[in-house]
Design a protein around this motif. Structure first.
Motif, short mmCIF file in Angstrom:
data_model
loop_
_atom_site.label_atom_id
_atom_site.label_comp_id
_atom_site.label_asym_id
_atom_site.label_seq_id
_atom_site.Cartn_x
_atom_site.Cartn_y
_atom_site.Cartn_z
N ASP A 172 46.63 55.00 50.68
CA ASP A 172 46.33 54.10 50.66
C ASP A 172 45.17 53.69 50.24
O ASP A 172 44.05 54.76 50.91
N ILE A 173 44.16 53.20 49.14
CA ILE A 173 43.21 53.00 48.92
C ILE A 173 42.12 52.20 49.69
O ILE A 173 42.64 51.34 50.25
N ASN A 174 40.99 52.47 50.02
CA ASN A 174 40.61 52.32 50.92
C ASN A 174 38.98 51.70 50.45
O ASN A 174 38.35 51.05 50.80
N SER A 175 38.61 52.68 49.11
CA SER A 175 37.39 51.73 48.32
C SER A 175 37.07 52.43 46.82
O SER A 175 37.70 53.48 46.93
N ILE A 176 36.46 51.05 46.54
CA ILE A 176 36.23 52.06 45.30
C ILE A 176 34.96 51.59 44.86
O ILE A 176 34.56 50.66 44.46
N GLU A 177 34.39 52.52 43.94
CA GLU A 177 33.30 52.65 42.92
C GLU A 177 32.94 53.02 41.29
O GLU A 177 34.03 53.68 41.09
N ILE A 178 33.26 52.08 40.71
CA ILE A 178 32.93 52.13 38.87
C ILE A 178 30.99 51.69 38.65
O ILE A 178 30.00 50.96 38.71
N ALA A 179 30.65 52.65 37.55
CA ALA A 179 29.50 52.42 37.11
C ALA A 179 29.43 53.22 35.74
O ALA A 179 30.61 53.99 35.79
N GLY A 180 29.27 52.17 34.84
CA GLY A 180 29.36 52.05 33.65
C GLY A 180 27.95 51.98 33.27
O GLY A 180 27.58 51.16 32.84
N ASN A 181 27.92 52.52 31.88
CA ASN A 181 26.91 52.61 30.79
C ASN A 181 27.24 52.63 28.78
O ASN A 181 27.63 53.28 28.28
N GLY A 182 27.36 50.87 29.00
CA GLY A 182 27.72 50.75 27.50
C GLY A 182 26.92 51.05 26.59
O GLY A 182 25.48 50.09 27.06
N GLY A 183 26.94 51.63 25.50
CA GLY A 183 25.90 51.91 24.73
C GLY A 183 25.20 51.10 24.46
O GLY A 183 23.90 51.68 24.03
N TRP A 184 25.72 50.32 23.51
CA TRP A 184 24.92 49.15 23.00
C TRP A 184 23.81 48.35 24.12
O TRP A 184 24.02 48.51 25.26
N TYR A 185 23.08 47.07 24.02
CA TYR A 185 22.37 46.14 24.11
C TYR A 185 21.36 46.87 24.93
O TYR A 185 20.69 46.11 26.35
N LYS A 290 27.50 60.40 34.83
CA LYS A 290 28.30 60.60 33.51
C LYS A 290 28.22 59.20 33.26
O LYS A 290 28.08 57.66 34.22
N ASN A 291 28.33 58.75 32.48
CA ASN A 291 28.46 57.03 31.38
C ASN A 291 29.48 56.39 32.41
O ASN A 291 29.23 55.00 31.53
N LEU A 292 30.39 57.28 32.68
CA LEU A 292 31.93 56.11 33.39
C LEU A 292 31.80 56.82 34.21
O LEU A 292 32.11 58.41 33.83
N VAL A 293 32.20 56.22 35.71
CA VAL A 293 32.87 57.23 36.60
C VAL A 293 33.09 55.88 37.12
O VAL A 293 32.77 55.03 37.90
N ILE A 294 35.00 56.20 37.72
CA ILE A 294 35.50 55.75 38.50
C ILE A 294 35.60 56.10 39.60
O ILE A 294 36.45 57.39 39.69
N ASP A 295 35.43 55.95 40.84
CA ASP A 295 36.00 56.77 41.60
C ASP A 295 37.07 55.70 42.88
O ASP A 295 36.29 54.45 43.36
N ILE A 296 37.73 56.18 43.34
CA ILE A 296 38.94 55.05 43.83
C ILE A 296 39.19 56.91 45.13
O ILE A 296 39.99 57.93 45.37
N HIS A 297 38.56 56.09 46.39
CA HIS A 297 38.91 56.59 47.64
C HIS A 297 40.15 56.11 47.95
O HIS A 297 40.35 55.37 48.57
N GLY A 298 41.30 57.28 48.81
CA GLY A 298 42.08 56.52 49.78
C GLY A 298 41.93 57.35 50.81
O GLY A 298 41.66 58.30 51.35
N THR A 299 42.95 56.77 51.95
CA THR A 299 43.30 57.10 52.78
C THR A 299 43.51 59.03 52.94
O THR A 299 43.59 59.79 53.93
#
Lengths: 435, 435
Positions: A172-185, A290-299
Motif C-alpha cells: 500500500d502506498i503510504n507517502s509521496i514526494e515530488i520535486a520538479g524544476n521547470g526550466g523556464w520562469y 535531479k531536476n525531477l524526483v518522484i518518490d513513492i513509498h509503500g508498505t
C-alpha cells in the motif's frame, strides 16, 4: 512458406490508414514537426497525412513540399479544411491560446465531413476551465472520439511504475514526494524565447504545464485522484534579465507574470496518502538532486523516478524499484494472485529500469499515436470493443481524452483557488463530472 | 615559562564551576545519562553536579554512587532540592508530560535559593502552548536565565550551513524542500518501547519532536520565521503491530493516537521563500533517499543536509555545498564584504563537510552546555555582555531560551490549527510575542 498469408505478428493493419489533417504542422518550426511528425512517420501504415491547415496557405504548401507529403492537400480556409471528407482525424498542435478560437468553429464546420472520427488536441486544451468545458461539450455534441496529449501516460517508465504499483510490488502506498524544476520562469530569459510563455493566461505555465502533466502522471500511476489539496503559487521573480545565446546578460529587464514556484500538498482519495510537491522554475538548476524526483513509498517497497528536467512527460527517466511483493495481492475476481513457483515471500527485489537511447519527446507521443491505432484497428483483438469511450481514467489501455483533460483542468483551477482563498479544498468530487 | 601564569588559550575558567542540580539524571536509564551526563563530563572545569532530585531518593543515591558524584547531594523532596543554595543551574530532563507539574512548584520553591541563575529545560518544554506560556511567565518572574534544548542549533553542520548562507555563499534563498522519516510511529511497535510516545498529548510526537526540532533548525539557518503556513496531519496507522527484539510479530495490535505523517508548506518571511516539508513515520525506511534531506536552493548555489534518521538535532549529518559566492554581499556596516585576493567571481566552490566520528547525540548537547559556560564565564570576552537575555533568535552566539521555545510552540499550534481548520494561516506575528 505462404507469402500471401498475413503474418500473425504484423502490426500493419489490414485496412486503410487513418487520414490525418493537421492544424499547426510547419516544417520550419514548432512542436508538431519535432514530435507529431516523427511519431507518425514511424506508423506510416496506420496514419497518413492528408490535409494541412494554416492561416497562411504558403506555410502549408512549403511544409508539404519539404516533407514530401504526396497525399496531402493544403487548405486555404479552416472551413474547407474542416469540411473535407479526406480527413478521419484532426490534430490541433498550435499555441494553446488559440485553441478555443480554432477548435470551436472547426467542430462546427466539421459537420460537413461525415468521415471525421477523431479530434486530437494538445494539452492544455484551453486557457481556462470555461473554454475547456465549451470545447468538450462541442466535441461531444459533434460525436468525435477525442484525444488529449497527456502523453506522460504513455511513457514506458510511468507504465512500468503503474504496473509495479497495481500488482502489489510496493504494497500500500503510504507517502509521496515530488520535486520538479521547470526550466523556464527563472531569473533569466533567452532573448529568442517566445514572450507568450511568460504571460499568465496563455495556457503554458508552471502550474498548467509542468505541474499539470506531472500530477496527471502521478494520479495515473497510483490510480487515484485527490481528496484534499492546498496550494501556494508564487511569482517571486516579476522581472527577468534578457540573455543572449551565450548566456550573457543584455542589460534589459522584462516583466514576467507567470508563476515561478508552486507548493502543492494533498491526500490521495485511495488510502488517504499524503503527497508533497514543490515545483520551482528556472536556473540555477539543482546541484545535489535531479531536476525531477518522484518518490513513492509503500508498505512493501519504494519507487523512485528521476529525470534531468521537471517535464516528466517529455523526459527520459530512470525508474528505481526496491521491495518485496505483497503475497496477499487480490485479483479483480476476488482471488489471490498466483505466485511464481520460485516466489520467496521475504526476498527483496530490485529493479533499475532505463532505456538509454529512448527519445521521450518523440517516443511518448509516438506511443500515444500507437494507442490510437490500436484502438482504431483493434490491434489487440479486444472482443466487443466499443467504437468510442468517454475517458481513459486509470486504464492501461486506451488513451486520455478531453474528459481526462477536463478533470485535470478542474484540479488546476482548484490550485489557483486554494492559493487565492488560503484554504485547503475538498476536491474529492473532481472526477465525477457533470456538465 | 611562567607556570603560574594562566594560558591565554585555556578554556578552564578562572572561577568556580556552575553548580548543577538535576531532575531526571538516573545512572540506570533515560535520556540524561546518555547525553547531559557525558556532555558535562567533558566540561568538568565549567560544570559540577551538586544535587539530584528524583521522586525516589534511592534512585538519586544509587546514581551518585555509580557515577561517583562526590560533590552531589540526593534531595528527598522537590522543595528541599529547589531551595538548596548549592545549585546555580537546574536541569529538567524528565518526560515532557511531567514538566509542568515539576517546573511550576520548583520555580516557586527556588525563591529560597538566591544562587539560582539558570533553568535548563528539555524540549518540548511542555505538552501544550498554555502550559509552555505559564512556565515561561513563572521563569521570567523568578528572574532566571532559561535554556531550552533545541540543541540542533549547536550542530556543527547547522552552524556551517548558517554561516554559508549568512555570508552570501548561496546568494538569495529561493526554495527549500525537506523530507524526514521519524523512526517511530510506523506499522510496528517494539514491545519494550514506552507507551506514552504513541499517545497524543505527551509532548513527544512527529509534529512536536521531529518537525519541531527540524523546522527550528531551518528557521535558525535561514534567519527567518514563516509568514504563511498550511499543514495536514495524518494518523493513517491507528493501530500498530507489537514486535519483539528480533522484529518478530507478536500477533497483538495496540492503539496509536500520535500522527504518522505531516505535510507542511509555507513561505519564509525573508524573501517569501517557498518551503515544502514532508515528515513520515516508521519503517520501512526509504530505499532511494536518506531519511533526512534538507535541500536549500539559492540564486548562487545549493546546500544539502543529509542524515540517516529524521531527527536532525541528534544525527550526524553530511553537508554538501556548491555555488559561487555573491560578490555583492553586504556587511552590517553597509559596506561590501572584502574579497579574498585570489577571489574569482565566476568560480564554483564545492564543499562536503562531515565529521566522521562525531557523536551528535552527545555532541550537540555538549556544545549547548559549552555555550552556557561561554556566556557564564564570558569566555569570548565580549564587552558589556549582559547578565541575561530573553531569546537567542538567530544569533550565532548564545543559546536558545524558553522564548525561542514559545515561538516554536506557537508554530506547532498553528500546524494543528491549519490542519483542523483546513486553512492557510498567516503566522508572521509569531515571533512578536507579548504575553
Amino acid at each position: 512458406m505462404d507469402y500471401n498469408k498475413r503474418s500473425s505478428v504484423s502490426t500493419v493493419p489490414n485496412a486503410a490508414p487513418i487520414r490525418v489533417g493537421f492544424v499547426g504542422l510547419n516544417a520550419a518550426k514548432g512542436w508538431a514537426i519535432k514530435t507529431h511528425y516523427p511519431a507518425i512517420l514511424q506508423l506510416s501504415s496506420q496514419f497518413q497525412i492528408t490535409a494541412l491547415y494554416s492561416p497562411k496557405i504558403e506555410t502549408s504548401i512549403a511544409t508539404i513540399q519539404r516533407l514530401k507529403l504526396s497525399n496531402a492537400t493544403a487548405f486555404p480556409t479552416l472551413e474547407s479544411f474542416a469540411s473535407s471528407s479526406t480527413i478521419d482525424m484532426i490534430v490541433i498542435a498550435i499555441q494553446v491560446a488559440s485553441h478555443y478560437d480554432v477548435v470551436m468553429p472547426l467542430l462546427e464546420f466539421s459537420k460537413n465531413n461525415p468521415n471525421l472520427k477523431y479530434l486530437f488536441v494538445e494539452w492544455a486544451l484551453a486557457c481556462s476551465l470555461d473554454q475547456a468545458e465549451s470545447i468538450y461539450k462541442a466535441a461531444a455534441e459533434r460525436g468525435v472520439q477525442t484525444i488529449i496529449s497527456l502523453q506522460g501516460r504513455k511513457s514506458p517508465y510511468i507504465l512500468r511504475a503503474k504496473e509495479l504499483i497495481s500488482q502489489g510490488y510496493i504494497g500500500d502506498i503510504n507517502s509521496i514526494e515530488i520535486a520538479g524544476n521547470g526550466g523556464w520562469y527563472g531569473y533569466e530569459r533567452p532573448v529568442k524565447s517566445p514572450k507568450y510563455i511568460y504571460e499568465i493566461g496563455n495556457g503554458v505555465d508552471l502550474v498548467t504545464t509542468t505541474f499539470g502533466h506531472t500530477i496527471d502522471i502521478l494520479q495515473y500511476m497510483t490510480s487515484s485522484y485527490f481528496s484534499r489539496i492546498n496550494a501556494m503559487v508564487f511569482n517571486n521573480i516579476p522581472e527577468q534579465e534578457l540573455i543572449d545565446e551565450r548566456g550573457n546578460r543584455l542589460g534589459q529587464r522584462v516583466p514576467k507574470t507567470v508563476p515561478d514556484h508552486l507548493l502543492f500538498q494533498g491526500t490521495l482519495l485511495n488510502g488517504n496518502v499524503p503527497v508533497s510537491c514543490s515545483f520551482k522554475g528556472g536556473k540555477p538548476t539543482k546541484k545535489f538532486t535531479k531536476n525531477l524526483v518522484i518518490d513513492i513509498h509503500g508498505t512493501k517497497g519504494d519507487l523512485k523516478l528521476e529525470g534531468d528536467a521537471g517535464f516528466a512527460e517529455i523526459s527520459n527517466l530512470v525508474l528505481y524499484y526496491s521491495g518485496t511483493r505483497a503475497n496477499d495481492f487480490p485479483l479483480a475476481n476476488g482471488q489471490q494472485a498466483p505466485l511464481d513457483p520460485g516466489y520467496d515471500a521475504g526476498k527483496e527485489i530490485m529493479e533499475v529500469y532505463h532505456l538509454r537511447n529512448y527519445n521521450a519527446i518523440v517516443g511518448n507521443i509516438h506511443r500515444l499515436y500507437q494507442s490510437i491505432s490500436d484502438f482504431h484497428f483493434n490491434t489487440k483483438k479486444i472482443p466487443e470493443l466499443p467504437s468510442q469511450f468517454v475517458m481513459q481514467g486509470f486504464d492501461f489501455e486506451g488513451f486520455p481524452t478531453l474528459m481526462d483533460a477536463l478533470i485535470l483542468h478542474r484540479l488546476i483551477e482548484s490550485v489557483y483557488k486554494s492559493n487565492m482563498m488560503g484554504s485547503t479544498l475538498n476536491v474529492s468530487n473532481i472526477s465525477h463530472y457533470s456538465l
